[in-house]
Scaffold this motif. Structure first.
Motif, mmCIF file in Angstrom:
data_model
loop_
_atom_site.group_PDB
_atom_site.id
_atom_site.type_symbol
_atom_site.label_atom_id
_atom_site.label_comp_id
_atom_site.label_asym_id
_atom_site.label_seq_id
_atom_site.Cartn_x
_atom_site.Cartn_y
_atom_site.Cartn_z
ATOM 1 N N GLU A 296 44.232 83.736 77.137
ATOM 2 C CA GLU A 296 43.676 84.784 76.232
ATOM 3 C C GLU A 296 42.707 84.592 75.157
ATOM 4 O OE1 GLU A 296 46.701 87.621 74.632
ATOM 5 O OE2 GLU A 296 46.455 86.722 72.758
ATOM 6 N N ARG A 297 42.829 83.252 74.500
ATOM 7 C CA ARG A 297 41.540 82.609 73.449
ATOM 8 C C ARG A 297 41.686 81.209 73.373
ATOM 9 N NH1 ARG A 297 43.218 83.264 67.776
ATOM 10 N NH2 ARG A 297 45.319 83.804 67.908
ATOM 11 N N ARG B 236 41.599 97.785 76.141
ATOM 12 C CA ARG B 236 42.219 96.617 76.515
ATOM 13 C C ARG B 236 43.393 96.110 75.967
ATOM 14 N NH1 ARG B 236 41.896 90.938 76.620
ATOM 15 N NH2 ARG B 236 40.787 90.687 74.532
ATOM 16 N N VAL B 237 43.508 96.208 74.551
ATOM 17 C CA VAL B 237 44.437 96.057 73.801
ATOM 18 C C VAL B 237 45.275 96.942 73.339
ATOM 19 C CG1 VAL B 237 43.335 93.923 72.875
ATOM 20 C CG2 VAL B 237 43.197 96.255 71.341
ATOM 21 N N LYS C 222 31.070 88.245 75.336
ATOM 22 C CA LYS C 222 32.475 88.466 76.030
ATOM 23 C C LYS C 222 32.098 88.993 77.236
ATOM 24 C CE LYS C 222 34.981 87.072 72.429
ATOM 25 N NZ LYS C 222 35.948 85.998 72.400
ATOM 26 N N ALA D 181 51.351 84.650 81.511
ATOM 27 C CA ALA D 181 50.519 83.705 82.311
ATOM 28 C C ALA D 181 51.566 82.686 83.187
ATOM 29 C CB ALA D 181 49.816 82.857 81.347
ATOM 30 N N GLU E 113 37.834 80.164 77.911
ATOM 31 C CA GLU E 113 38.215 81.599 77.708
ATOM 32 C C GLU E 113 37.972 82.203 79.068
ATOM 33 O OE1 GLU E 113 36.669 83.582 74.523
ATOM 34 O OE2 GLU E 113 37.715 82.224 73.042
ATOM 35 N N LYS F 80 47.599 84.121 77.901
ATOM 36 C CA LYS F 80 48.166 85.523 77.961
ATOM 37 C C LYS F 80 49.777 85.647 78.059
ATOM 38 C CE LYS F 80 43.944 87.483 79.531
ATOM 39 N NZ LYS F 80 43.160 87.912 80.537
ATOM 40 N N ARG G 165 54.232 83.732 74.010
ATOM 41 C CA ARG G 165 52.936 82.989 74.502
ATOM 42 C C ARG G 165 53.176 81.679 75.036
ATOM 43 N NH1 ARG G 165 51.514 87.367 73.386
ATOM 44 N NH2 ARG G 165 49.555 88.347 72.901
ATOM 45 N N GLU H 116 50.659 95.412 75.477
ATOM 46 C CA GLU H 116 51.946 94.746 75.826
ATOM 47 C C GLU H 116 53.285 95.587 75.656
ATOM 48 O OE1 GLU H 116 52.323 91.006 74.062
ATOM 49 O OE2 GLU H 116 49.909 91.003 74.020
ATOM 50 N N TYR I 264 36.195 90.959 67.363
ATOM 51 C CA TYR I 264 36.576 90.830 68.748
ATOM 52 C C TYR I 264 35.318 90.703 69.536
ATOM 53 C CZ TYR I 264 34.659 95.688 68.314
ATOM 54 O OH TYR I 264 33.762 96.553 68.016
ATOM 55 N N SER J 17 50.312 98.463 70.989
ATOM 56 C CA SER J 17 49.466 97.542 71.855
ATOM 57 C C SER J 17 49.911 97.395 73.398
ATOM 58 C CB SER J 17 50.015 95.868 71.590
ATOM 59 O OG SER J 17 51.096 95.559 72.060
#
Lengths: 341, 341, 341, 341
Positions: free
Chosen positions: A60-61, C264-265, B280, A9, A54, A6, A36, C75, B249, C73
């Motif tokens: 994040e993924r 979340r995003v 998830k 991080a 995850e 993320k 990232r 972010e 997602y 987003s």
């Protein structure tokens, strides 16, 4: 495997992930990007459950790099596999230059019916006869097949015509009988992830015609084949029979691009089933020709001498006359794409 | 059944269709419209293969009127079924006012692991413990479960906690062992149309938790339940676990409208699986609450004491702490919709 | 971006790809694995067409790392956006603690109809009145809406009730009129990727309620919002209205997990439309409650005083009585998830 | 229309529905079955909103009988329509024996680029040149096309090659310019239900190449064509460009069975777009051949002289050399299905 962290991080989160990676016997490479941090892992991730990463904080993924199948892949075997439906009978081979046709009724309904259709199918130019003795039916109140009696009629049809017998096996208990009377074990779409059945077929020495589940991904399809191959049976034929979508003018959507794609990633022969792949007999001829043009190694087609009175799947069956025309038409297409039929 | 003729269908084509209808022991009503003739058929079409009529000349399409399932339908039984996971133990009943929670790890991994999580699950307020001893895995190279040893640990967990044991049965050969150690037989999504397995479960006296196939229609789902009911086992719990769509997602799309719809057409209890339904863990709490608000009779949730080290499905498992919070939060929602938890 | 090379890719192929990467003003990191070489690229790839790299010789696939949207987003903006449907009117705010209801008929059909339903909607507890003056209809032969006359009736309804007016704008030519009479510009699912219309809405100063296209990915949905935000309009409300799947008991499948995922995003408010999201009025109440439990910031519901005679979408409309009950029921659920209504 | 009543519907409920039916100027036929009463309605239901009847008490569901489109249907016009891309230029006709190829880059990027590719496309055997001047892009940060300058270069390419110019029109404001410079107006998949744009194209005298929306049903596709036809423009070419499914090895799934089905229900020419239909250049050749074998009247293919440097859609573009090979291969398939190329 690539692990994407993320934004923001922390260094300790990155380090904790690296520890996980090392626990998995992989080697990590940390790359700090502008927005990232990503961790590229080296080693064989194929048999690890990498999804759990995850959950680690700051992740994040996770992006797997290696496909999880091996024996079914083109990397394992560069040249295309050729599989004879009847052992040592090259006239029944799929996967070579010749496009093979397997045809017949959805269900064996009687001795007379299956023998009649077998001769018609033979005359049309097919190499195999399909016919269900054990029938998976959505409703418990529908006709469930003739069972072993049906298998015997199929074997008799082979005696008379030389056609290879392709029949569906629905459960492990049916395997002995199917192996005794038939040449090719068909795994239906609903059983594509019946892993016990797949494994059991892997221990037999009969070719398996494996149908793609109606919402299976290509990867899941390849892994289902892998179950059979991993148990020692190398003769798996992949069969595309249509996927479930929102479309209403068909029972299933036949996604033909999977034919060249499977041939790119796998060495196994690929056939299509335009009967289930559309569910409508009037669409079958066009989709047979399209399949051949797309490069299919074979076709499996439902044919019935009297579709209006078929006990199952009449709506997608064609008559022997239409079948003969389909084969004639497809042969021309086959030649146009440098194949034979 | 309604048969719609093509525009310009001839009188003799209509008459031929009427003959077919009479052969099926149905009675026809011919209605000549401005642009189409339709034939409305009276009688129980439920067990006929009416699709074949689409092949008759002059027929455009056939519209069934009656749903093909019977025992699972609301018409067969008006009041809602209540099913106790452990026979005669009302504290484990689904389908009444109380919303029941079943939780536990994807797989039994060791005695210590399952006992630890069982106590945590019990304390969180669950009525059942889930845990797989036989695991259906996409890849033949993945961990396939502990088998009977795992079942024994589950039974021990029941001894210690009183929780009902819910475990997946993948094939007929596993049925005896599962019936011996577990309380509820789970049929996984991949086996929803494994008809032999369904029938075999219909002959046992254990409740069956039946998961919807990931691309099964509601009608197919009801017919799968019908296979079990028709063999004499009345205790089927319907479980929605998400469908396969284009969405990226989530691993699956959880279509919650099926909860009220199933309760409208069927008397059977309906539970949801937000763990598989999203894939998830961070989406599980919201979807649990949404399920309860939509009217679900129960929830089945994957929980693991150390998800990062789970051998299977870690990415969708929650910790015992999160599980406890989910139950507390869902209890408030349950009360808000006049339920209990 | 991560570039995965084919097994056996040559050093010169890797070098050629690295050149491409540098042309894109990114920095490459070559990692040689056991079976594959991967190239991890550092820099802002967000505005590059990285797909073309898949064409370079030796490349197997390209994995983007950064999401291509920015202003929409989380972010870009950590705290959640609150948007008042009527400027400076906090009673019409979405995105805070209060869950807002927008309700009304599919179409404005007459002055009397819209005024009657407006008062009923107000009394039920809504903050906004929806109603279409310009109607996108699948068939050119269907009722296409009252146009500007309809907008005037909506404005009159606001005068009488104080409700914010939400109405669909189908094309740029309708923008002036919609901005004059309405408070919120609705972009329908069919226009979610009508980029000219999105951009034009981005230049206005009215909030935009943007419906997700019925097969749009989450990323495409966020990018559609980005079109509006990028032109200077910060007030975008995201609306989930159901996706198209194979399911047959509903017109659309309402995938509620997108609610927590979007939150979340993204910082934008998220509302759901259970009317279009199911297409069946009898499923609307349950899905309204489920939406609130899932965390939705608002609901948009079709309501009509006489659904049986509605000119459009009657089958999914509820009566004012049912609407009032829905709001009462949802308010209890809202409180149970620490919201208000 | 057939109205199916619920089991146990009362006589007064049936009568009330009959009244509704008569209000719609239809005539009812009540048929009392063993388990259900159905009401078969006679008259032209095509322009009624029959869905509202599902709300009447006692009604279970409503089954429409007549397709809602008319002018695009085979019933309206039995012989297949032939449409010349350039008016009165039979060498550019689609819908006859000859399968026509339209090829070119996704976007016009410069004068030199479009002229170079135009000559290559011409030499390969195409009848039309595609190229976008106005580009619908998912991201607002992507290249949006050269606009009118691009149109002028396309017109110049026609001067030099004689190829018909096919270009996408995204909004009504672009119509004048596109009509001035181009021969065929393309409506993209994202605009298939941009009804204002469809109607506006219906008032022009240029052929329209209408792409199916990526989750549009066949009926919605036909109704979109109907919008154009109903305004007086008879020249609509239907284009299948792939649908959105769960499949991951392609960007879209190309459902070729729609080709024979559209030709069965409609008189309009049908072309396919294997470039968007797969999104992967390595799958384009096979799907071109399959399209021709399925009976497509034409192909639209993305071609670029330097795909690795294309500004848009490079990953699905083929080089001029590959294009020439595709046309040679498809010509052989065309001959094998009694067509020309």
């Amino acid at each position: 495997m690539i692990i994407v962290m993320k934004p923001g991080a922390s260094a300790s989160q990155v380090e904790r992930v690296c520890q996980f990676v090392r626990e998995m016997k992989l080697k990590e490479n940390v790359i700090v990007g502008t927005e990232r941090t990503v961790i590229a892992c080296v080693g064989d991730e194929r048999y690890k459950d990498t999804g759990v990463l995850e959950l680690a904080e700051g992740v994040e993924r996770v992006v797997p790099i290696l496909a999880p199948y091996k024996m079914s892949s083109r990397e394992a075997k560069l040249e295309r596999s050729q599989i004879s439906l009847i052992k040592n009978n090259p006239a029944t081979t799929l996967g070579g230059k010749r496009v093979g046709v397997i045809a017949g009724p959805c269900s064996v309904e009687s001795r007379a019916q299956i023998l009649e259709v077998a001769h018609a199918v033979k005359q049309a130019g097919a190499i195999g006869l399909r016919g269900g003795a054990f029938k998976p039916r959505s409703s418990p109140y529908s006709f469930q097949g003739m069972g072993i009696e049906g298998l015997k009629y199929l074997a008799e049809a082979r005696e008379q015509t030389g056609l290879a017998i392709v029949t569906e096996v629905m459960s492990i208990e049916q395997l002995d009988a199917c192996c005794e009377y038939a040449d090719v074990l068909q795994i239906g779409a609903r059983n594509m992830q019946n892993f016990n059945l797949l494994s059991a077929c892997g221990e037999r020495r009969k070719p398996v015609l494996l149908k793609r589940g109606m919402s299976a991904t290509l990867e899941e399809f390849m892994l289902a084949a892998e179950y059979i191959l991993a148990r020692g049976n190398p003769d798996v034929i992949l069969c595309e029979r249509g996927i479930r979508t929102f479309e209403e003018y068909v029972r299933n959507t036949l996604p033909l691009a999977i034919v060249p794609e499977l041939q790119r990633v796998s060495h196994l022969p690929v056939v299509t089933d335009p009967s289930h792949g559309t569910g409508k007999s009037h669409l079958v001829p066009a989709m047979c020709k399209a399949s051949v043009a797309a490069g299919a190694d074979g076709l499996i087609i439902e044919a019935h001498s009297d579709p209006e009175h078929a006990m199952t799947d009449g709506a997608q069956s064609v008559t022997p006359e239409v079948l003969a025309q389909i084969v004639r038409d497809c042969r021309r297409v086959a030649v146009a794409v440098d194949r034979d039929m």
